[in-house]
Motif scaffolding. Structure first.
Motif, PDB file in Angstrom:
ATOM      1  N   THR A   8      34.549   0.936  36.915  1.00 50.32           N
ATOM      2  CA  THR A   8      34.846   0.725  38.320  1.00 50.32           C
ATOM      3  C   THR A   8      33.702   1.195  39.201  1.00 50.32           C
ATOM      4  O   THR A   8      32.858   1.965  38.798  1.00 50.32           O
ATOM      5  N   GLY A   9      33.704   0.692  40.359  1.00 46.22           N
ATOM      6  CA  GLY A   9      32.697   1.022  41.354  1.00 46.22           C
ATOM      7  C   GLY A   9      32.840  -0.004  42.456  1.00 46.22           C
ATOM      8  O   GLY A   9      33.839  -0.716  42.506  1.00 46.22           O
ATOM      9  N   PRO A  10      31.858  -0.108  43.286  1.00 44.93           N
ATOM     10  CA  PRO A  10      31.921  -1.164  44.285  1.00 44.93           C
ATOM     11  C   PRO A  10      32.039  -2.540  43.642  1.00 44.93           C
ATOM     12  O   PRO A  10      32.642  -3.448  44.186  1.00 44.93           O
ATOM     13  N   ILE A  11      31.477  -2.671  42.435  1.00 41.56           N
ATOM     14  CA  ILE A  11      31.532  -3.932  41.697  1.00 41.56           C
ATOM     15  C   ILE A  11      32.026  -3.627  40.287  1.00 41.56           C
ATOM     16  O   ILE A  11      31.383  -2.880  39.559  1.00 41.56           O
ATOM     17  N   PRO A  12      33.186  -4.175  39.883  1.00 38.39           N
ATOM     18  CA  PRO A  12      33.670  -3.905  38.529  1.00 38.39           C
ATOM     19  C   PRO A  12      32.802  -4.591  37.478  1.00 38.39           C
ATOM     20  O   PRO A  12      32.331  -5.709  37.690  1.00 38.39           O
ATOM     21  N   ILE A  13      32.584  -3.899  36.366  1.00 42.88           N
ATOM     22  CA  ILE A  13      31.787  -4.430  35.263  1.00 42.88           C
ATOM     23  C   ILE A  13      32.636  -4.358  34.002  1.00 42.88           C
ATOM     24  O   ILE A  13      33.109  -3.291  33.628  1.00 42.88           O
ATOM     25  N   TYR A  14      32.823  -5.494  33.357  1.00 44.20           N
ATOM     26  CA  TYR A  14      33.543  -5.539  32.094  1.00 44.20           C
ATOM     27  C   TYR A  14      32.529  -5.560  30.964  1.00 44.20           C
ATOM     28  O   TYR A  14      31.490  -6.204  31.061  1.00 44.20           O
ATOM     29  N   VAL A  15      32.848  -4.859  29.885  1.00 43.03           N
ATOM     30  CA  VAL A  15      31.975  -4.809  28.720  1.00 43.03           C
ATOM     31  C   VAL A  15      32.673  -5.547  27.584  1.00 43.03           C
ATOM     32  O   VAL A  15      33.815  -5.245  27.250  1.00 43.03           O
ATOM     33  N   ARG A  16      31.981  -6.537  27.018  1.00 42.83           N
ATOM     34  CA  ARG A  16      32.528  -7.310  25.897  1.00 42.83           C
ATOM     35  C   ARG A  16      31.589  -7.151  24.716  1.00 42.83           C
ATOM     36  O   ARG A  16      30.383  -7.339  24.849  1.00 42.83           O
ATOM     37  N   THR A  17      32.131  -6.784  23.579  1.00 42.51           N
ATOM     38  CA  THR A  17      31.299  -6.639  22.391  1.00 42.51           C
ATOM     39  C   THR A  17      31.080  -7.999  21.739  1.00 42.51           C
ATOM     40  O   THR A  17      31.948  -8.865  21.758  1.00 42.51           O
ATOM     41  N   ILE A  18      29.897  -8.160  21.178  1.00 46.77           N
ATOM     42  CA  ILE A  18      29.535  -9.338  20.401  1.00 46.77           C
ATOM     43  C   ILE A  18      28.922  -8.824  19.096  1.00 46.77           C
ATOM     44  O   ILE A  18      28.609  -7.635  18.997  1.00 46.77           O
ATOM     45  N   PRO A  19      28.737  -9.673  18.117  1.00 39.01           N
ATOM     46  CA  PRO A  19      28.234  -9.185  16.827  1.00 39.01           C
ATOM     47  C   PRO A  19      26.913  -8.402  16.907  1.00 39.01           C
ATOM     48  O   PRO A  19      26.704  -7.494  16.123  1.00 39.01           O
ATOM     49  N   THR A  20      26.064  -8.714  17.850  1.00 41.99           N
ATOM     50  CA  THR A  20      24.773  -8.033  17.912  1.00 41.99           C
ATOM     51  C   THR A  20      24.635  -7.057  19.071  1.00 41.99           C
ATOM     52  O   THR A  20      23.553  -6.545  19.321  1.00 41.99           O
ATOM     53  N   GLY A  21      25.705  -6.799  19.812  1.00 37.77           N
ATOM     54  CA  GLY A  21      25.606  -5.878  20.942  1.00 37.77           C
ATOM     55  C   GLY A  21      26.748  -6.040  21.918  1.00 37.77           C
ATOM     56  O   GLY A  21      27.907  -6.095  21.520  1.00 37.77           O
ATOM     57  N   VAL A  22      26.413  -6.161  23.195  1.00 34.44           N
ATOM     58  CA  VAL A  22      27.430  -6.285  24.231  1.00 34.44           C
ATOM     59  C   VAL A  22      27.022  -7.340  25.248  1.00 34.44           C
ATOM     60  O   VAL A  22      25.850  -7.670  25.383  1.00 34.44           O
ATOM     61  N   VAL A  23      28.014  -7.839  25.959  1.00 34.17           N
ATOM     62  CA  VAL A  23      27.797  -8.714  27.096  1.00 34.17           C
ATOM     63  C   VAL A  23      28.444  -8.021  28.287  1.00 34.17           C
ATOM     64  O   VAL A  23      29.590  -7.567  28.199  1.00 34.17           O
ATOM     65  N   LEU A  24      27.705  -7.915  29.375  1.00 30.93           N
ATOM     66  CA  LEU A  24      28.247  -7.341  30.595  1.00 30.93           C
ATOM     67  C   LEU A  24      28.748  -8.471  31.477  1.00 30.93           C
ATOM     68  O   LEU A  24      27.981  -9.370  31.821  1.00 30.93           O
ATOM     69  N   ASP A  25      30.021  -8.448  31.821  1.00 32.95           N
ATOM     70  CA  ASP A  25      30.597  -9.459  32.696  1.00 32.95           C
ATOM     71  C   ASP A  25      30.447  -8.965  34.133  1.00 32.95           C
ATOM     72  O   ASP A  25      31.090  -8.009  34.546  1.00 32.95           O
ATOM     73  N   LEU A  26      29.578  -9.622  34.881  1.00 34.24           N
ATOM     74  CA  LEU A  26      29.281  -9.249  36.263  1.00 34.24           C
ATOM     75  C   LEU A  26      29.777 -10.315  37.232  1.00 34.24           C
ATOM     76  O   LEU A  26      29.103 -10.657  38.199  1.00 34.24           O
ATOM     77  N   GLU A  27      30.970 -10.839  36.975  1.00 35.53           N
ATOM     78  CA  GLU A  27      31.512 -11.890  37.833  1.00 35.53           C
ATOM     79  C   GLU A  27      31.566 -11.442  39.293  1.00 35.53           C
ATOM     80  O   GLU A  27      31.254 -12.207  40.205  1.00 35.53           O
ATOM     81  N   ALA A  28      31.936 -10.195  39.524  1.00 35.50           N
ATOM     82  CA  ALA A  28      32.024  -9.703  40.901  1.00 35.50           C
ATOM     83  C   ALA A  28      30.644  -9.706  41.562  1.00 35.50           C
ATOM     84  O   ALA A  28      30.519 -10.013  42.748  1.00 35.50           O
ATOM     85  N   LEU A  29      29.595  -9.398  40.805  1.00 29.77           N
ATOM     86  CA  LEU A  29      28.238  -9.456  41.351  1.00 29.77           C
ATOM     87  C   LEU A  29      27.870 -10.902  41.662  1.00 29.77           C
ATOM     88  O   LEU A  29      27.282 -11.188  42.708  1.00 29.77           O
ATOM     89  N   THR A  30      28.230 -11.810  40.776  1.00 27.42           N
ATOM     90  CA  THR A  30      27.952 -13.224  41.013  1.00 27.42           C
ATOM     91  C   THR A  30      28.618 -13.690  42.304  1.00 27.42           C
ATOM     92  O   THR A  30      27.997 -14.380  43.116  1.00 27.42           O
ATOM     93  N   ARG A  31      29.864 -13.294  42.518  1.00 29.73           N
ATOM     94  CA  ARG A  31      30.561 -13.672  43.750  1.00 29.73           C
ATOM     95  C   ARG A  31      29.855 -13.094  44.976  1.00 29.73           C
ATOM     96  O   ARG A  31      29.735 -13.755  46.009  1.00 29.73           O
ATOM     97  N   LEU A  32      29.366 -11.866  44.859  1.00 30.02           N
ATOM     98  CA  LEU A  32      28.640 -11.236  45.957  1.00 30.02           C
ATOM     99  C   LEU A  32      27.347 -11.993  46.252  1.00 30.02           C
ATOM    100  O   LEU A  32      27.023 -12.267  47.411  1.00 30.02           O
ATOM    101  N   VAL A  33      26.628 -12.372  45.211  1.00 29.27           N
ATOM    102  CA  VAL A  33      25.368 -13.110  45.387  1.00 29.27           C
ATOM    103  C   VAL A  33      25.630 -14.468  46.020  1.00 29.27           C
ATOM    104  O   VAL A  33      24.934 -14.863  46.966  1.00 29.27           O
ATOM    105  N   ILE A  34      26.639 -15.174  45.527  1.00 28.41           N
ATOM    106  CA  ILE A  34      26.972 -16.486  46.108  1.00 28.41           C
ATOM    107  C   ILE A  34      27.345 -16.322  47.580  1.00 28.41           C
ATOM    108  O   ILE A  34      26.937 -17.113  48.437  1.00 28.41           O
ATOM    109  N   GLY A  35      28.103 -15.291  47.894  1.00 29.57           N
ATOM    110  CA  GLY A  35      28.456 -15.023  49.289  1.00 29.57           C
ATOM    111  C   GLY A  35      27.225 -14.754  50.137  1.00 29.57           C
ATOM    112  O   GLY A  35      27.116 -15.238  51.275  1.00 29.57           O
ATOM    113  N   ASP A  36      26.263 -13.997  49.582  1.00 30.83           N
ATOM    114  CA  ASP A  36      25.016 -13.738  50.304  1.00 30.83           C
ATOM    115  C   ASP A  36      24.258 -15.032  50.578  1.00 30.83           C
ATOM    116  O   ASP A  36      23.719 -15.244  51.665  1.00 30.83           O
ATOM    117  N   VAL A  37      24.211 -15.911  49.582  1.00 28.95           N
ATOM    118  CA  VAL A  37      23.509 -17.186  49.733  1.00 28.95           C
ATOM    119  C   VAL A  37      24.201 -18.045  50.794  1.00 28.95           C
ATOM    120  O   VAL A  37      23.545 -18.614  51.676  1.00 28.95           O
TER     121      VAL A  37
END
Length: 112
Positions: A8-37
């Protein structure tokens, strides 16, 4: 597998494991960037971004591609940082450590 509870924080970040590491889900950041644009294109007093968008849609001549100028301008104005305060930073580090510790990188296969 996606972590049900985000860091949690100003922008929630989800962590998803994959066979070789992790994927960070930054959907909230994407929405913020699109809003800025959108704000830059529709609500800025300076219409440069809007003008560049129209020039990119109908380029004339061989000058620098207006799409590159538009991209540069929007990148300068769009959010790109995700702040993590206090416990959220520690929580992120533990989630990343936990995810990477449980997912060893598989060995490379030999040439076929």
């Amino acid at each position: 597998m996606s972590d049900e509870k985000p860091v949690t924080g100003p922008i929630p970040i989800y962590v998803r494991t994959i066979p070789t590491g992790v994927v960070l889900d930054l959907e909230a950041l994407t929405r913020l960037v699109i809003g800025d644009v959108i704000n830059e294109l529709l609500h800025a007093e300076d219409t440069t971004a809007w003008d560049l968008l129209h020039e990119a849609a109908e380029p004339v001549g061989e000058e620098q591609f207006p799409g590159e100028l538009l991209e540069q301008r929007l990148v300068e104005r769009a959010s790109s940082r995700v702040p993590l305060y206090g416990p959220a930073a520690l929580e992120m580090s533990w989630k990343l450590r936990e995810a990477s510790a449980t997912r060893p990188v598989p060995g490379q296969r030999g040439a076929a």
